[in-house]
Design a protein around this motif. Sequence first.
Motif, PDB file in Angstrom:
ATOM      1  N   GLY A  43     -58.251  28.093 -15.784  1.00 14.00           N
ATOM      2  CA  GLY A  43     -57.842  26.954 -16.602  1.00 14.00           C
ATOM      3  C   GLY A  43     -57.081  27.408 -17.839  1.00 14.00           C
ATOM      4  O   GLY A  43     -57.135  28.566 -18.240  1.00 14.00           O
ATOM      5  N   ASP A  44     -56.398  26.480 -18.443  1.00  9.11           N
ATOM      6  CA  ASP A  44     -55.583  26.750 -19.625  1.00  9.11           C
ATOM      7  C   ASP A  44     -56.489  26.952 -20.840  1.00  9.11           C
ATOM      8  O   ASP A  44     -57.239  26.052 -21.213  1.00  9.11           O
ATOM      9  N   PRO A  45     -56.441  28.123 -21.490  1.00  2.79           N
ATOM     10  CA  PRO A  45     -57.317  28.365 -22.633  1.00  2.79           C
ATOM     11  C   PRO A  45     -56.987  27.481 -23.838  1.00  2.79           C
ATOM     12  O   PRO A  45     -57.804  27.343 -24.739  1.00  2.79           O
ATOM     13  N   CYS A  46     -55.817  26.871 -23.855  1.00  2.00           N
ATOM     14  CA  CYS A  46     -55.422  26.012 -24.972  1.00  2.00           C
ATOM     15  C   CYS A  46     -55.661  24.531 -24.686  1.00  2.00           C
ATOM     16  O   CYS A  46     -55.381  23.688 -25.529  1.00  2.00           O
ATOM     17  N   TYR A  47     -56.168  24.214 -23.501  1.00  2.00           N
ATOM     18  CA  TYR A  47     -56.421  22.819 -23.153  1.00  2.00           C
ATOM     19  C   TYR A  47     -57.551  22.284 -24.023  1.00  2.00           C
ATOM     20  O   TYR A  47     -58.585  22.925 -24.194  1.00  2.00           O
ATOM     21  N   ASN A  48     -57.386  21.122 -24.569  1.00  2.00           N
ATOM     22  CA  ASN A  48     -58.363  20.521 -25.465  1.00  2.00           C
ATOM     23  C   ASN A  48     -59.669  20.243 -24.718  1.00  2.00           C
ATOM     24  O   ASN A  48     -59.678  19.504 -23.736  1.00  2.00           O
ATOM     25  N   ILE A  49     -60.766  20.795 -25.183  1.00  2.00           N
ATOM     26  CA  ILE A  49     -62.054  20.630 -24.509  1.00  2.00           C
ATOM     27  C   ILE A  49     -62.569  19.199 -24.573  1.00  2.00           C
ATOM     28  O   ILE A  49     -63.504  18.844 -23.865  1.00  2.00           O
ATOM     29  N   ASN A  50     -61.959  18.366 -25.407  1.00  2.00           N
ATOM     30  CA  ASN A  50     -62.366  16.971 -25.513  1.00  2.00           C
ATOM     31  C   ASN A  50     -61.702  16.080 -24.469  1.00  2.00           C
ATOM     32  O   ASN A  50     -61.989  14.886 -24.416  1.00  2.00           O
ATOM     33  N   LEU A  51     -60.811  16.650 -23.670  1.00  2.00           N
ATOM     34  CA  LEU A  51     -60.120  15.886 -22.630  1.00  2.00           C
ATOM     35  C   LEU A  51     -60.696  16.224 -21.265  1.00  2.00           C
ATOM     36  O   LEU A  51     -61.179  17.326 -21.034  1.00  2.00           O
ATOM     37  N   CYS A  58     -55.378  13.285 -18.709  1.00  2.00           N
ATOM     38  CA  CYS A  58     -55.683  13.685 -20.085  1.00  2.00           C
ATOM     39  C   CYS A  58     -56.475  12.634 -20.860  1.00  2.00           C
ATOM     40  O   CYS A  58     -56.298  12.472 -22.063  1.00  2.00           O
ATOM     41  N   LEU A  59     -57.355  11.921 -20.199  1.00  2.00           N
ATOM     42  CA  LEU A  59     -58.218  10.959 -20.881  1.00  2.00           C
ATOM     43  C   LEU A  59     -59.323  11.704 -21.624  1.00  2.00           C
ATOM     44  O   LEU A  59     -59.655  12.836 -21.282  1.00  2.00           O
TER      45      LEU A  59
END
Length: 67
Positions: A43-51, A58-59
């Motif tokens: 997974g993308d390490p910069c992806y927002n963990i709140n999504l 991206c909800l």
Amino acid sequence: PDVMLYHHESSSRGGEDTLQKKERFLREAALFEQRWPDILKNGDPCYNINLTRTRGNCLPRVSREGV
């Protein structure tokens, strides 16, 4: 909070409806896989963990799904 954003993927280039476009897409996908195998695996390490990670929209994440 009242802003609605739209992203029209490849709207200027059109669909992948010719042999040349399909071949280009496959080359781009192979290059991505070659350059960033860790992102595809972990997974993308910069992806927002709140999504959410279980859907591609991206909800906001509403539970512990995708952790």
